[in-house]
Design an enzyme around this catalytic site. Structure first.
Site, PDB file in Angstrom:
ATOM      1  N   HIS A 105       0.839  -1.204   0.000  1.00 52.74           N
ATOM      2  CA  HIS A 105       0.000   0.000   0.000  1.00 52.74           C
ATOM      3  C   HIS A 105       0.878   1.261   0.000  1.00 52.74           C
ATOM      4  CE1 HIS A 105      -2.751  -2.911   2.261  1.00 52.74           C
ATOM      5  NE2 HIS A 105      -3.478  -2.593   1.217  1.00 52.74           N
ATOM      6  N   SER A 111      -2.701  -8.011   3.178  1.00 54.48           N
ATOM      7  CA  SER A 111      -3.267  -7.931   4.532  1.00 54.48           C
ATOM      8  C   SER A 111      -3.654  -9.323   4.999  1.00 54.48           C
ATOM      9  CB  SER A 111      -4.499  -7.020   4.538  1.00 54.48           C
ATOM     10  OG  SER A 111      -4.188  -5.772   3.955  1.00 54.48           O
ATOM     11  N   GLN A 124      -8.426  -6.838 -11.033  1.00 50.43           N
ATOM     12  CA  GLN A 124      -9.081  -5.628 -10.519  1.00 50.43           C
ATOM     13  C   GLN A 124      -8.609  -4.400 -11.292  1.00 50.43           C
ATOM     14  OE1 GLN A 124      -9.755  -4.621  -6.213  1.00 50.43           O
ATOM     15  NE2 GLN A 124      -7.861  -3.507  -6.479  1.00 50.43           N
ATOM     16  N   GLY A 178      -2.713  -1.533  -7.290  1.00 53.97           N
ATOM     17  CA  GLY A 178      -1.600  -2.480  -7.356  1.00 53.97           C
ATOM     18  C   GLY A 178      -1.805  -3.548  -8.416  1.00 53.97           C
TER      19      GLY A 178
HETATM   20  P1  AMP Z   1      -6.441  -3.909  -0.445  1.00 53.17           P
HETATM   21  O1  AMP Z   1      -6.309  -3.088   0.784  1.00 53.17           O
HETATM   22  O2  AMP Z   1      -5.918  -5.304  -0.305  1.00 53.17           O
HETATM   23  O3  AMP Z   1      -7.809  -3.821  -1.078  1.00 53.17           O
HETATM   24  O4  AMP Z   1      -5.465  -3.255  -1.510  1.00 53.17           O
HETATM   25  C1  AMP Z   1      -5.496  -1.881  -1.803  1.00 53.17           C
HETATM   26  C2  AMP Z   1      -4.593  -1.628  -2.981  1.00 53.17           C
HETATM   27  O5  AMP Z   1      -3.264  -2.057  -2.668  1.00 53.17           O
HETATM   28  C3  AMP Z   1      -5.003  -2.410  -4.240  1.00 53.17           C
HETATM   29  O6  AMP Z   1      -4.827  -1.569  -5.370  1.00 53.17           O
HETATM   30  C4  AMP Z   1      -4.035  -3.560  -4.243  1.00 53.17           C
HETATM   31  O7  AMP Z   1      -3.790  -4.076  -5.533  1.00 53.17           O
HETATM   32  C5  AMP Z   1      -2.789  -2.907  -3.685  1.00 53.17           C
HETATM   33  N1  AMP Z   1      -1.860  -3.915  -3.122  1.00 53.17           N
HETATM   34  C6  AMP Z   1      -2.129  -4.867  -2.202  1.00 53.17           C
HETATM   35  N2  AMP Z   1      -1.039  -5.630  -1.983  1.00 53.17           N
HETATM   36  C7  AMP Z   1      -0.062  -5.146  -2.782  1.00 53.17           C
HETATM   37  C8  AMP Z   1       1.298  -5.523  -3.018  1.00 53.17           C
HETATM   38  N3  AMP Z   1       1.879  -6.543  -2.391  1.00 53.17           N
HETATM   39  N4  AMP Z   1       2.014  -4.795  -3.908  1.00 53.17           N
HETATM   40  C9  AMP Z   1       1.432  -3.745  -4.575  1.00 53.17           C
HETATM   41  N5  AMP Z   1       0.162  -3.355  -4.389  1.00 53.17           N
HETATM   42  C10 AMP Z   1      -0.580  -4.043  -3.514  1.00 53.17           C
END
Ligand code: AMP
Length: 283
Positions: free
Chosen positions: A38, A187, A154, A148
């Protein structure tokens, strides 16, 4: 100074005031429990605009009935510390009643991209994502939004939706941030026991194995997938949801690796459903 806004009206007023001052806004939507993945997205967004907005909202409409909505980890205090360090200027922190009122009835859906990969085992997921991201875009009114590549499907869906619905927002994809042993940060890694954590490395290692096999000249997708499956199942606590090789633009499955190909996989390790992906270039 980092502003914390809990209502849609306050967030919209904040963004509108910044826009009246001629300021531009970068936006990173998340479900919280922030990690370096993030933070990397915040670092991408920071220099691109005058303001940097983070949202933290565990969106109930993107979880299926037997998924981990109620167990989803949270640590708002730590999230706010990380946000401050990353130069976030506003955090949007609504609750679910604020986002979806009692008579809520509108959904955003896409015809094709959600039918593949994670969409097969999570049939309501991407409709929920497209809907909440549409709402967040209308509330935050960003110029730039960063997502990400860890969630490749997504990102593809958001890009398509922005094009189809004419959002005037630039979408940027951030690279996957990994632990030292290759596990993509998530997470959901928080649910892993130490033993399961050892097994969780099988996703990135299976991708490495695939790349080696492609480099050796193997092009048949069924053969490549069989090899990855056997490798993953040799780790304890693993159950494969899917392993697919597909066209990175349409997400349609391919039978042979000829052009640039996306490999994407989802593996249940203990209570965590983990995903990973990579682009494969046959040489
Ligand atoms: P989330 O909180 O899991 O919904 O993720 C929020 C954003 O963070 C989304 O755009 C995810 O793709 C990105 N994200 C989560 N994990 C990673 C990672 N390891 N590397 C890069 N982006 C990430």
């Amino acid at each position: 100074m980092m502003d914390i806004l809990k209502t849609k009206a306050d967030m919209q007023a904040w963004s509108a005031a910044k826009k009246r001052e001629g300021k531009t806004i970068s936006f990173v939507p998340t479900m919280g429990y922030l990690h370096k993945g993030h933070v990397s997205l915040l670092e991408i967004g920071k220099p691109l605009s005058d303001e940097l907005v983070l949202s933290i909202f565990v969106n109930p409409t993107q979880f299926g009935p037997n998924e981990d909505l109620d167990a989803y980890p949270s640590n708002i205090r730590n999230d706010l510390d990380l946000a401050q360090q990353a130069g976030v200027t506003a955090v949007f922190l609504p609750d679910k009643n604020e986002m979806y009122g009692p008579n809520y009835q509108t959904r955003v859906s896409l015809d094709h991209l959600p039918q593949y990969l994670c969409g097969r085992s999570r049939p309501v997921h991407f409709g929920g994502v497209a809907t909440v991201v549409t709402k967040l875009f209308n509330i935050v009114m960003p110029d730039v939004a960063v997502f990400g590549k860890k969630d490749f499907q997504q990102l593809a869906i958001i890009r398509q939706m922005v094009k189809d619905l004419d959002f005037n927002i630039q979408i940027i994809g951030g690279e996957i941030i990994r632990e030292e042993d290759g596990l993509a940060m998530s997470s959901r890694n928080a649910y892993l026991t130490p033993e399961q954590r050892t097994s969780a490395v099988c996703l990135s290692k299976a991708i490495r194995l695939l790349k080696q096999s492609v480099a050796k000249g193997i092009r048949s997708v069924p053969d490549l997938v069989r090899e990855m499956e056997a490798f993953i199942l040799s780790f304890e606590h693993t159950r494969i949801d899917y392993i697919e090789l597909c066209n990175p633009r349409t997400l349609e499955p391919v039978e042979t690796v000829q052009a640039e190909t996306l490999v994407a996989l989802a593996v249940q390790v203990g209570k965590s459903r983990l995903i990973d992906n990579a682009l494969i270039e046959p040489t």
